[in-house]
Design an enzyme around this catalytic site. Structure first.
Site, PDB file in Angstrom:
ATOM      1  N   ASP A  75       0.850  -1.213  -0.032  1.00 10.04           N
ATOM      2  CA  ASP A  75      -0.163  -0.126   0.021  1.00 10.04           C
ATOM      3  C   ASP A  75       0.931   1.404  -0.011  1.00 10.04           C
ATOM      4  OD1 ASP A  75       0.992  -0.371   2.447  1.00 10.04           O
ATOM      5  OD2 ASP A  75      -0.803  -0.047   3.580  1.00 10.04           O
ATOM      6  N   HIS A 286      24.755   6.003 -16.088  1.00 10.70           N
ATOM      7  CA  HIS A 286      23.546   6.132 -15.337  1.00 10.70           C
ATOM      8  C   HIS A 286      23.684   5.451 -14.001  1.00 10.70           C
ATOM      9  CE1 HIS A 286      20.897   8.289 -18.644  1.00 10.70           C
ATOM     10  NE2 HIS A 286      21.866   9.036 -18.189  1.00 10.70           N
ATOM     11  N   ASP A 303      26.581  13.686 -10.970  1.00 13.23           N
ATOM     12  CA  ASP A 303      25.663  14.080 -11.810  1.00 13.23           C
ATOM     13  C   ASP A 303      24.324  14.453 -11.390  1.00 13.23           C
ATOM     14  OD1 ASP A 303      23.877  14.474 -13.996  1.00 13.23           O
ATOM     15  OD2 ASP A 303      24.926  13.002 -15.253  1.00 13.23           O
ATOM     16  N   ASP A 314      20.484  20.067 -14.364  1.00 16.09           N
ATOM     17  CA  ASP A 314      21.114  18.757 -14.916  1.00 16.09           C
ATOM     18  C   ASP A 314      22.726  19.281 -14.948  1.00 16.09           C
ATOM     19  OD1 ASP A 314      22.124  16.256 -15.475  1.00 16.09           O
ATOM     20  OD2 ASP A 314      21.045  16.468 -17.538  1.00 16.09           O
ATOM     21  N   HIS A 386      28.222   8.676 -25.475  1.00 14.80           N
ATOM     22  CA  HIS A 386      26.764   9.305 -25.463  1.00 14.80           C
ATOM     23  C   HIS A 386      26.878  10.822 -26.162  1.00 14.80           C
ATOM     24  CE1 HIS A 386      28.482  12.275 -22.299  1.00 14.80           C
ATOM     25  NE2 HIS A 386      28.688  11.088 -21.720  1.00 14.80           N
ATOM     26  N   HIS A 390      20.963  17.531 -24.612  1.00 15.05           N
ATOM     27  CA  HIS A 390      19.577  17.328 -24.724  1.00 15.05           C
ATOM     28  C   HIS A 390      19.040  18.657 -24.319  1.00 15.05           C
ATOM     29  CE1 HIS A 390      19.667  16.603 -20.289  1.00 15.05           C
ATOM     30  NE2 HIS A 390      20.862  15.846 -20.545  1.00 15.05           N
ATOM     31  N   HIS A 397      15.397  15.029 -19.804  1.00 14.31           N
ATOM     32  CA  HIS A 397      15.747  14.946 -21.015  1.00 14.31           C
ATOM     33  C   HIS A 397      14.146  15.421 -21.722  1.00 14.31           C
ATOM     34  CE1 HIS A 397      18.823  11.401 -20.381  1.00 14.31           C
ATOM     35  NE2 HIS A 397      19.032  12.609 -19.982  1.00 14.31           N
ATOM     36  N   GLU A 414      27.496  18.202 -22.298  1.00 14.45           N
ATOM     37  CA  GLU A 414      28.025  17.405 -21.253  1.00 14.45           C
ATOM     38  C   GLU A 414      28.968  16.279 -21.823  1.00 14.45           C
ATOM     39  OE1 GLU A 414      25.301  14.500 -19.813  1.00 14.45           O
ATOM     40  OE2 GLU A 414      23.502  15.504 -20.681  1.00 14.45           O
ATOM     41  N   TYR A 418      35.344   7.896 -20.358  1.00  8.30           N
ATOM     42  CA  TYR A 418      35.228   7.016 -19.600  1.00  8.30           C
ATOM     43  C   TYR A 418      36.037   5.673 -20.023  1.00  8.30           C
ATOM     44  CZ  TYR A 418      30.897   9.819 -19.571  1.00  8.30           C
ATOM     45  OH  TYR A 418      30.137  11.052 -19.401  1.00  8.30           O
ATOM     46  N   ARG A 435      33.170  13.442 -16.580  1.00  2.00           N
ATOM     47  CA  ARG A 435      32.024  14.132 -17.220  1.00  2.00           C
ATOM     48  C   ARG A 435      31.854  15.582 -16.643  1.00  2.00           C
ATOM     49  NH1 ARG A 435      28.258  10.515 -17.436  1.00  2.00           N
ATOM     50  NH2 ARG A 435      26.823  10.899 -15.672  1.00  2.00           N
ATOM     51  N   GLU A 437      29.200  18.889 -17.130  1.00  5.15           N
ATOM     52  CA  GLU A 437      28.032  19.169 -17.845  1.00  5.15           C
ATOM     53  C   GLU A 437      27.188  20.385 -17.197  1.00  5.15           C
ATOM     54  OE1 GLU A 437      24.714  16.524 -16.683  1.00  5.15           O
ATOM     55  OE2 GLU A 437      23.305  16.959 -18.364  1.00  5.15           O
TER      56      GLU A 437
HETATM   57  N1  GLY Z   1      21.684  13.034 -15.938  1.00  9.23           N
HETATM   58  C1  GLY Z   1      21.364  12.196 -17.098  1.00  9.23           C
HETATM   59  C2  GLY Z   1      22.024  13.037 -17.971  1.00  9.23           C
HETATM   60  O1  GLY Z   1      22.958  13.883 -17.898  1.00  9.23           O
HETATM   61  O2  GLY Z   1      21.645  13.205 -19.241  1.00  9.23           O
HETATM   62 MN    MN Z   2      23.331  14.815 -15.879  1.00  8.96          MN
HETATM   63 MN    MN Z   3      22.092  15.605 -18.930  1.00 12.52          MN
END
Ligand code: GLY
Ligand code: MN
Ligand code: MN
Length: 468
Positions: A75, A286, A303, A314, A386, A390, A397, A414, A418, A435, A437
């Site tokens: 529940d 991720h 991140d 982000d 990647h 975005h 996103h 970003e 890696y 990374r 961003e």
């Molecule tokens: N935090 C996910 C991305 O950077 O797209």
């Molecule tokens: Mn991110």
């Molecule tokens: Mn991002």
């Protein structure tokens, strides 16, 4: 035996009376919409509905549903989160609701209307458990939509869908646990919609998403002020992490520092699960389990994004838990930073959406060869797998057309590198993940970095990490 029964009945009667008093009290209390006055205004949502109607061809309607309530287990439910398209058009934060927009006005109850919203009614006994609802009166007052009705009325309402050329709709997702017969449920609303508009008929059209993407990709000043707030909170969290992190912590403690700053500054929640990946986990794009002890070594990729009044930031920073980048980490970090600078420079009105990615990827491809990590530039995808950008907004996103950049777009830039253990390079590079961003507003004058309040150069990061 009789006495306890009488007392029991009396107690029950009193408890009903108490409930009644409670109900009256609750109705006098402020609605939750009134605690804060910096949500998007009804005029904003009105302008978005008008803009959607302007995009809709003649003789059409658009029908959107609220997000479902989601069960976690038994529940326990996940905290409710409104569907972004539905929120954008209405401002309503409650479930079991539906919006109907008509391109041309229809006559309804003796008046012309182009917009109707169906909301869940107030329910005193459920409000005692789950809190207040707007109800029809509250929705009229708060949302300022022309026609507001109880969701239970939709079932028997004759609406002129049959005379239309097309009905755009967005099917609600994840309705499994709901009762189709219950006209006040989301599933019931959708079921009754399908009774009126067969979703396989030629007039039914699910491509509402493109129109919504066209609208949502250009942010208004009102949206930007919420997005700036979410981003500022996120930068403050990243900076606090830089000041407080020690190698004795585990990843979940760094997550706690970040999310404490979010909550303390009024962000409702993270816009997506916080990524705190250290050492080998910095190479998992991720990663969210966040259990590893930092003393095992390596950089931390943080991140994260605060969500403030539905808009999410982000921002990624990559930092050494002991306050000093190693020789190899420094080289990889500076290459990513150089790539990010090239990406941000390419984030200009009229450039292809992919221009920042192409610019950043070129810098990384060349740099990996220079560092001797790859032999050929064509191997760049092994270490940078990647995209670079975005859209950002109600969703992390966010919705958008991925067409040439225009003023008012907000995108991330970003890039990352890696180098997982076992990669085809000298082992001294293994387990380095970086990374960086930032959130970039596209403007006629050039890109504006909305997340510039959190430092990115090695010198600035190391200096901040030395602060108490
Ligand atoms: N935090 C996910 C991305 O950077 O797209
Ligand atoms: Mn991110
Ligand atoms: Mn991002």
């Amino acid at each position: 035996m009789k006495y306890p029964l009488v007392i029991g009945i009396l107690a029950f009667a009193f408890s009903l009376k108490a409930q009644d008093d409670q109900i009256k009290l609750n109705q006098k209390q402020q609605n939750y919409y009134e605690y804060e006055d910096d949500f998007l205004s009804p005029a904003f949502h009105q302008s978005r509905r008008d803009s959607l109607r302007a995009l809709m061809p003649e003789g059409t309607a658009a029908v959107l549903f609220s997000a479902p309530e989601r069960n976690r287990s038994n529940d326990v439910y996940y905290e409710y989160h409104q569907d972004p398209n539905f929120y954008y058009l209405t401002g309503l934060r409650e479930p079991n609701s539906m919006l109907v927009l008509f391109k041309e006005p229809i006559y309804f109850q003796g008046q012309e209307t182009t917009e109707m919203v169906f909301v869940q009614e107030r329910n005193p006994s459920s409000e005692i458990w789950n809190g207040r609802r707007l109800g029809v009166d509250g929705a009229i007052k708060r949302l300022e939509i022309q026609t507001v009705l109880a969701n239970t009325t939709f079932k028997n309402l004759a609406l002129p869908f049959d005379s239309l050329k097309r009905v755009y709709f967005q099917k609600p997702y994840a309705m499994e646990e709901q009762d189709i017969e219950e006209s006040a449920s989301l599933k019931g609303l959708f079921h009754h919609f399908e009774q009126k508009v067969d979703s396989f008929s030629p007039i039914a059209e699910t491509h509402l998403g493109m129109m919504m993407a066209k609208l949502r990709q250009v942010k208004t000043e009102e949206e930007l002020s919420l997005l700036r707030k979410a981003i500022n909170i996120t930068c403050e969290a990243q900076n606090e992490l830089m000041r407080k992190i020690t190698p004795e912590m585990a990843e979940y403690e760094t997550e706690a520092i970040i999310e404490y700053v979010f909550k303390r500054n009024g962000a409702e929640y993270p816009g997506f699960p916080s990524i705190q990946g250290s050492g080998e986990n910095s190479c998992i794009l991720h990663y969210t389990s966040n259990r590893r002890p930092l003393k095992n070594g390596g950089l931390l990729v943080s991140d994260v994004g605060a969500e403030y009044h539905a808009y999410t930031a982000d921002v990624t920073r990559t930092i050494p838990p002991d306050g000093k980048f190693s020789k190899e980490e420094r080289k990889v970090y500076n290459l990513v930073l150089e790539a990010q600078k090239a990406g941000i420079e390419a984030a200009k009105v009229g450039n292809s959406f992919w221009a920042p990615h192409q610019a950043a990827r070129k810098v990384i491809a060349e740099g990996l060869v220079k560092l001797g990590i790859t032999e050929k530039e064509s191997a760049v995808g092994d270490y940078f797998m990647h995209g670079t950008s975005h859209y950002l907004g109600l969703d992390v996103h966010d919705a958008g057309m991925y067409m040439p950049l225009e003023a008012g777009n907000v995108i991330t830039v970003e890039p990352g590198i890696y180098i997982a253990e076992g990669s085809d390079c000298d082992a001294k590079w293994w387990n380095i993940g970086v990374r960086i961003e930032d959130d970039i507003l596209i403007r006629e004058e050039g890109p504006e970095n909305l997340s510039a309040a959190s430092p990115r150069t090695i010198a600035e990061i190391e200096a901040l990490m030395e602060e108490e």
